[in-house]
Scaffold this active site. Structure first.
Site, PDB file in Angstrom:
ATOM      1  CG  ASN A   1      -4.722   0.923  -0.529  1.00 21.62           C
ATOM      2  OD1 ASN A   1      -4.032   0.787   0.453  1.00 21.62           O
ATOM      3  ND2 ASN A   1      -5.092   0.147  -1.248  1.00 21.62           N
TER       4      ASN A   1
ATOM      5  CB  ALA B   1      -0.259  11.087 -12.914  1.00 22.53           C
TER       6      ALA B   1
ATOM      7  CB  CYS C   1      -2.985  -4.327  -6.255  1.00 25.97           C
ATOM      8  SG  CYS C   1      -2.896  -2.696  -7.036  1.00 25.97           S
TER       9      CYS C   1
END
Length: 388
Positions: free
Chosen positions: A152, A201, A326
């Site tokens: 990521n 999604a 995060c």
């Protein structure tokens, strides 16, 4: 001034086609998919149609796909659910050193609180793990290996199939977090040969709050929640029908546009990298230039804190990230870059530019017109920077 969004790895804007597909299931067809009356039956049909489409997209049977609230929940179920299932016979986990915290933290919790042994699979300077090292780490008591498909922060794409081969030779289950790769490159459960896979999604122009966990037929894991028979008791809770429909529509669009998106974003990213590295000194590219999801560009600007660059660009209406959303606000260097062996001073100046379907060359040119001046201004104030 136009707002420029270059943080698409954190989340994406929902595609208008996806919104249109979801609206009927937020109003007229609003029933609970577990209800037996007509409202419930209509919702159930929509839910199962979405499951079938998503399953076909990743090449699995619909019975192997379980809806969740997103990638973090899917990762937690995969890691902790497997550990709980094997707790009487095994006590060892292996996860990638550059994993998302949604995999690392449940593994660390098991190690700190439930007696599990944990090994981190190292990565090299570009973020790749080796099958040889994995082979060395696997024990007779290893229950699960978890390595993400595409990172990521750097976009590096792992050779998952080679890692899976090693794990399966020793009868160890393999999980991959495909949250950042799904819809951007081909993700095929059969080709990867994985046992569990997390997807969501909202990284590909779909809604937040809907994801799924692929569990290969025959693989047994324990649920983390109790209180209903939904999703065959592996993930109880009223199903997010509108989200599932939106997820399926998201992948339908991704299937149509994947090749065009890949080509466009590769060209934009390479153009951006070339311009930045030729106009700004002491810039370091983090990750693999060749084997990465194309829209992800992770650059370190020596001598500056990444958060300072982020805030400076935000004042110029440019949204970027200094790492995973995060871990926003963290003062420590990225654990991903640390695992890759990047020097602390270099890794603290890292910025992730993640482009999207709506990113234009004009927007990139504006960023290129602003970035050198901001870097120069911040370096002039930085006690850390000494020009070579």
């Amino acid at each position: 001034m136009e707002l420029i969004y270059l943080d698409n790895n954190a989340t994406t804007q929902v595609d208008p086609e996806v919104i249109d597909a979801m609206v009927p299931f937020l109003s007229g067809t609003f029933g609970n998919a577990s209800s037996v009356h007509s409202f419930g039956r209509d919702a159930k049909v929509a839910l199962e149609n979405a499951r079938e489409f998503i399953a076909e997209f990743i090449n699995c049977d619909p019975s192997e796909l379980y809806f969740t609230s997103g990638g973090t929940e899917s990762d937690n179920i995969a890691v902790s659910g497997t550990a709980h299932k094997f707790r009487k016979t095994k006590n060892h986990l292996i996860v990638g050193a550059a994993e998302h915290h949604a995999v690392l933290e449940p593994a660390e919790h098991l190690a700190h609180n439930e007696g599990w042994l944990l090994d981190l699979l190292p990565v090299d300077k570009q973020g790749f793990s080796s099958a040889e090292k994995l082979d060395e780490l696997i024990k007779d008591t290893t229950a699960l290996v978890s390595v993400m498909h595409a990172n990521n922060e750097t976009g590096t794409i792992q050779d998952i199939a080679s890692l899976v081969k090693v794990a399966h030779q020793k009868n160890v289950l393999f999980h991959t977090d495909a949250v950042q790769s799904l819809g951007k490159i081909k993700v095929d459960t059969k080709n990867l040969d994985i046992d569990l896979m997390s997807i969501t999604a909202h990284k590909i122009y779909g809604p937040k709050g809907i994801g799924a966990l692929y569990i290969k037929q025959g693989v047994k894991i324990d649920p983390l929640f109790y209180g209903g028979s939904h999703e065959k008791k592996r993930r109880p809770g009223t199903e997010n029908v509108a989200g599932a429909v939106g997820f399926a529509k998201t992948l339908e669009i991704a299937g149509r546009l994947m090749n065009d998106d890949y080509k466009k974003l590769s060209e934009l990213a390479n153009y951006f990298i070339d311009k930045v590295t030729s106009t700004i000194s002491d810039v370091y590219f983090n990750g693999s230039k060749d084997k990465r999801i194309p829209q992800t560009v992770n650059l370190s600007f020596k001598g500056i804190e990444g958060e300072s660059i982020l805030l400076s660009l935000d004042l110029k209406n440019i949204a970027v990230s200094s790492g995973s959303a995060c871990t926003s606000g963290a003062t420590e260097p990225s654990h991903v870059l640390t695992a890759m062996g990047i020097d602390k001073i270099i890794s603290q100046g890292a910025i992730r530019f993640s482009m999207g379907r709506s990113t234009t060359k004009e927007q990139i040119d504006y960023v290129l017109s602003v970035l050198p001046g901001e870097v120069e201004r911040l370096r002039a104030m930085s006690p850390l920077y000494k020009k070579e």
